[in-house]
Design an enzyme around this catalytic site. Structure first.
Site, PDB file in Angstrom:
ATOM      1  N   PHE A 135      52.004  91.987  58.670  1.00  0.00           N
ATOM      2  CA  PHE A 135      52.464  93.047  57.767  1.00  0.00           C
ATOM      3  C   PHE A 135      51.443  93.136  56.643  1.00  0.00           C
ATOM      4  O   PHE A 135      51.261  92.179  55.881  1.00  0.00           O
ATOM      5  CB  PHE A 135      53.844  92.645  57.232  1.00  0.00           C
ATOM      6  N   LEU A 137      50.405  94.924  53.381  1.00  0.00           N
ATOM      7  CA  LEU A 137      50.771  95.789  52.264  1.00  0.00           C
ATOM      8  C   LEU A 137      49.873  95.553  51.049  1.00  0.00           C
ATOM      9  O   LEU A 137      49.347  96.491  50.460  1.00  0.00           O
ATOM     10  CB  LEU A 137      52.240  95.556  51.893  1.00  0.00           C
ATOM     11  N   SER A 144      52.367  93.721  43.328  1.00  0.00           N
ATOM     12  CA  SER A 144      53.704  94.205  42.971  1.00  0.00           C
ATOM     13  C   SER A 144      53.719  95.720  42.799  1.00  0.00           C
ATOM     14  O   SER A 144      54.737  96.377  43.052  1.00  0.00           O
ATOM     15  CB  SER A 144      54.168  93.534  41.675  1.00  0.00           C
ATOM     16  N   ILE A 169      47.075  88.642  53.352  1.00  0.00           N
ATOM     17  CA  ILE A 169      47.759  89.062  54.576  1.00  0.00           C
ATOM     18  C   ILE A 169      48.006  87.863  55.479  1.00  0.00           C
ATOM     19  O   ILE A 169      47.073  87.257  56.008  1.00  0.00           O
ATOM     20  CB  ILE A 169      46.950  90.147  55.317  1.00  0.00           C
ATOM     21  N   ARG A 278      66.359  52.917  47.290  1.00  0.00           N
ATOM     22  CA  ARG A 278      65.466  52.376  46.278  1.00  0.00           C
ATOM     23  C   ARG A 278      66.224  51.549  45.242  1.00  0.00           C
ATOM     24  O   ARG A 278      67.262  51.972  44.739  1.00  0.00           O
ATOM     25  CB  ARG A 278      64.742  53.527  45.578  1.00  0.00           C
ATOM     26  N   GLN A 289      73.507  56.707  36.145  1.00  0.00           N
ATOM     27  CA  GLN A 289      74.113  58.004  35.862  1.00  0.00           C
ATOM     28  C   GLN A 289      73.086  59.123  35.753  1.00  0.00           C
ATOM     29  O   GLN A 289      73.369  60.270  36.119  1.00  0.00           O
ATOM     30  CB  GLN A 289      74.941  57.916  34.570  1.00  0.00           C
ATOM     31  N   GLU A 374      56.631  88.797  48.475  1.00  0.00           N
ATOM     32  CA  GLU A 374      57.777  89.675  48.762  1.00  0.00           C
ATOM     33  C   GLU A 374      58.654  89.889  47.531  1.00  0.00           C
ATOM     34  O   GLU A 374      59.879  89.940  47.612  1.00  0.00           O
ATOM     35  CB  GLU A 374      58.594  89.129  49.937  1.00  0.00           C
TER      36      GLU A 374
END
Length: 420
Positions: A135, A137, A144, A169, A278, A289, A374
Site C-alpha cells: 500500500f 500512500l 499525515s 512503503i 526473580r 507493592q 496509519e
C-alpha cells in the site's frame, strides 16, 4: 498462554473463537522455525517475511483478508477477524503480524473499490500467499497530510503515466503489486487524487532502495519515472483516491490497535512471570507493592485497549457504520498504552530488559512505529476532536430547533450520526 477470557465477550461468534484457536496453533507449532535467522541483516528479514506470507497462505490464515467470493472465510471483510489475527500474531512475532497485515492492507482497497476483473486477478493470490501486496500512500513531503501528495498520474493514450516518489512503503521491493496513490488533478488537495494497481515488474518502477529501522522489516522507497500503467489499472474512479485511502484506514486503524494489544499482552505476560521468578532481598519481585502497582496498571491498560479495539471492529462489522472516530480512539489508546506497558516490562526486567535478544527488548523496538504509521497519535487526537465537535454541533442545532418541527433524529447509540 495469554489471557483468553476476552473471547467470551459478546463481540465474537463461534467462528471468531475457532479462528483464534487456528492462529494460536499456527503461532505455536509452525511459526518458531520460520523465524530462525530473521534477526540478521535486511536480506534475512526480507526472506523471512516472504516465507511467512507463503506459510500463512498455505495454512489458510490469509483467507481472513479477502471476501468468500475470492477465497475468503466470510462474505465480507470482517474487522474482528483481522483484529484477532493481528493480536495473536503480534503477541508471537512482530514480523508475523507484519506479513499478515500487509496482505490485508493491500487487498482491502481492492475489495472495497476494485472491479470484478481486478478482484479476480489479485484477491485469490493474496489469500493463498502467492501474491504479496503493498500500500503506497506516503511521500517525502506527504505523510499525515495526504492532500500534499505530489506523485502525478497523467492520462497518456490508453494508459496512465506515473512520475514521483513514495517512501516508508512496507513490502517495497518484496511486493508483487502495489496500490499507489497519485495526483490526477480533478480538484485541489485531497479532491485530486486517484488510486492505481501497479505490478512490481512495470517498467519505470524502481523499488530497490531500502530503509533500515529499529525493528527491521521490508521497508523502502518507490520511484516512478515515466511508469506506464494500463487504463484498467485505475482503482475505482479518477478522483476517488482520498476516499479509497480513508475507507481502507477506517478498517485498518483498528487492527493496528490490535497488534499493539498483542505486543502489550506479551510484555505483560513476560513481566508477570519474571516478577514471580526473580528474587530481590530474599523475596520474589512480585511481593513488592511497587511491582504489584505496576502490574495492576498494565492489566488495566491491556483490558481497556482490548475493549476499545473490539468495540470499533464490532461497530463496523455488525452495525455497518463508519468508524473513523471509534477506530481512531482504539488505535490511539492501544498504541500509546502498549508503549507504557512495554516500558514498564523493561523496567521490571532491569538490566536484562535492554539486552538484545530479550523478548521485552524486541517489543520495545517494535511498538514504537505503531504510534506513527496509519495515523500518528497527534493527528488522531485532531481527528477524534473534529468528530466530537461535529457531533455536538449537530446535536446543539437539533436542540435549538422549535418543538413544533418534531424531535431530532438520533442514531441508534444516541450520539447523532455526524461521526459516521
Amino acid at each position: 498462554m495469554a489471557d483468553q477470557s476476552f473471547l467470551a465477550w459478546p463481540f465474537f461468534d463461534d467462528g471468531h473463537r475457532q479462528q483464534a484457536r487456528d492462529f494460536e496453533r499456527w503461532a505455536a507449532e509452525v511459526l518458531p522455525p520460520l523465524l530462525v535467522g530473521a534477526d540478521g541483516d535486511l536480506d534475512a528479514v526480507y526472506d523471512c517475511v516472504g516465507r511467512l506470507v507463503g506459510e500463512l497462505g498455505a495454512a489458510g490464515l490469509l483467507r481472513a483478508c479477502v471476501p468468500a467470493a475470492y477465497g475468503g472465510v466470510r462474505e465480507k471483510i470482517d474487522v474482528r477477524s483481522l483484529c484477532l489475527a493481528r493480536e495473536i500474531l503480534g503477541r508471537a512475532s512482530g514480523l508475523a503480524d507484519f506479513a499478515f497485515a500487509m496482505q490485508g492492507l493491500s487487498s482491502t482497497p481492492i475489495t472495497l473499490f476494485g472491479s470484478d476483473d481486478q478482484k479476480r486477478a489479485i484477491l485469490p493470490g493474496i489469500a493463498s500467499g502467492t501474491i504479496v501486496g503493498a500500500f503506497a500512500l506516503s511521500e517525502p513531503d506527504a505523510g499525515s497530510d495526504v492532500g500534499a501528495i505530489a506523485t502525478r498520474a497523467s492520462r497518456d493514450g490508453d494508459s496512465w503515466r506515473l512520475d514521483g516518489v513514495k517512501t516508508w512503503i512496507s513490502n517495497a521491493g518484496l511486493a508483487d503489486c502495489y496500490v499507489v496513490f497519485a495526483r490526477t488533478g480533478e480538484g485541489p488537495g485531497t479532491k485530486g487524487l486517484s488510486a492505481f494497481i501497479v505490478d512490481s515488474d512495470t517498467p519505470g518502477l524502481d523499488a530497490s532502495e531500502r530503509i533500515d529501522v529499529i525493528a527491521p522489516h521490508p521497508l523502502g522507497m518507490l520511484r516512478f519515472t515515466e511508469c506506464r500503467v494500463p487504463a484498467d489499472g485505475l482503482l475505482g474512479n479518477a478522483g476517488e483516491g482520498f476516499k479509497i485511502a480513508m475507507a481502507t484506514l477506517d478498517v485498518f486503524r483498528s487492527t493496528v490497535g490490535a497488534a499493539a494489544l498483542g505486543f502489550a499482552r506479551r510484555a505483560f505476560d513476560e513481566a508477570t512471570l519474571w516478577a514471580l521468578k526473580r528474587r530481590m532481598f530474599g523475596r520474589a519481585l512480585a511481593e513488592f507493592q511497587l511491582t504489584q502497582a505496576k502490574l495492576g496498571d498494565m492489566a488495566v491498560s491491556v483490558d481497556a485497549a482490548a475493549l476499545l479495539v473490539y468495540r470499533a471492529a464490532w461497530t463496523r462489522d455488525v452495525l455497518g457504520a463508519r468508524i473513523t472516530r471509534e477506530a481512531s480512539i482504539a488505535k490511539l489508546f492501544a498504541t500509546e498504552s502498549a508503549q507504557q506497558v512495554i516500558d514498564a516490562a523493561v523496567q521490571i526486567f532491569g538490566g536484562l530488559g535492554v539486552v538484545r535478544g530479550m523478548t521485552v527488548e524486541r517489543l520495545y523496538r517494535e511498538i514504537r512505529a505503531l504510534r506513527i504509521y496509519e495515523g500518528a497519535s497527534e493527528v488522531l487526537k485532531l481527528v477524534i476532536a473534529s468528530r466530537v465537535l461535529e457531533t455536538m454541533a449537530v446535536e446543539a442545532t437539533a436542540d435549538a430547533t422549535p418543538a413544533r418541527t418534531g424531535p431530532s433524529v438520533r442514531s441508534a447509540n444516541g450520539t447523532g450520526n455526524a461521526d459516521r
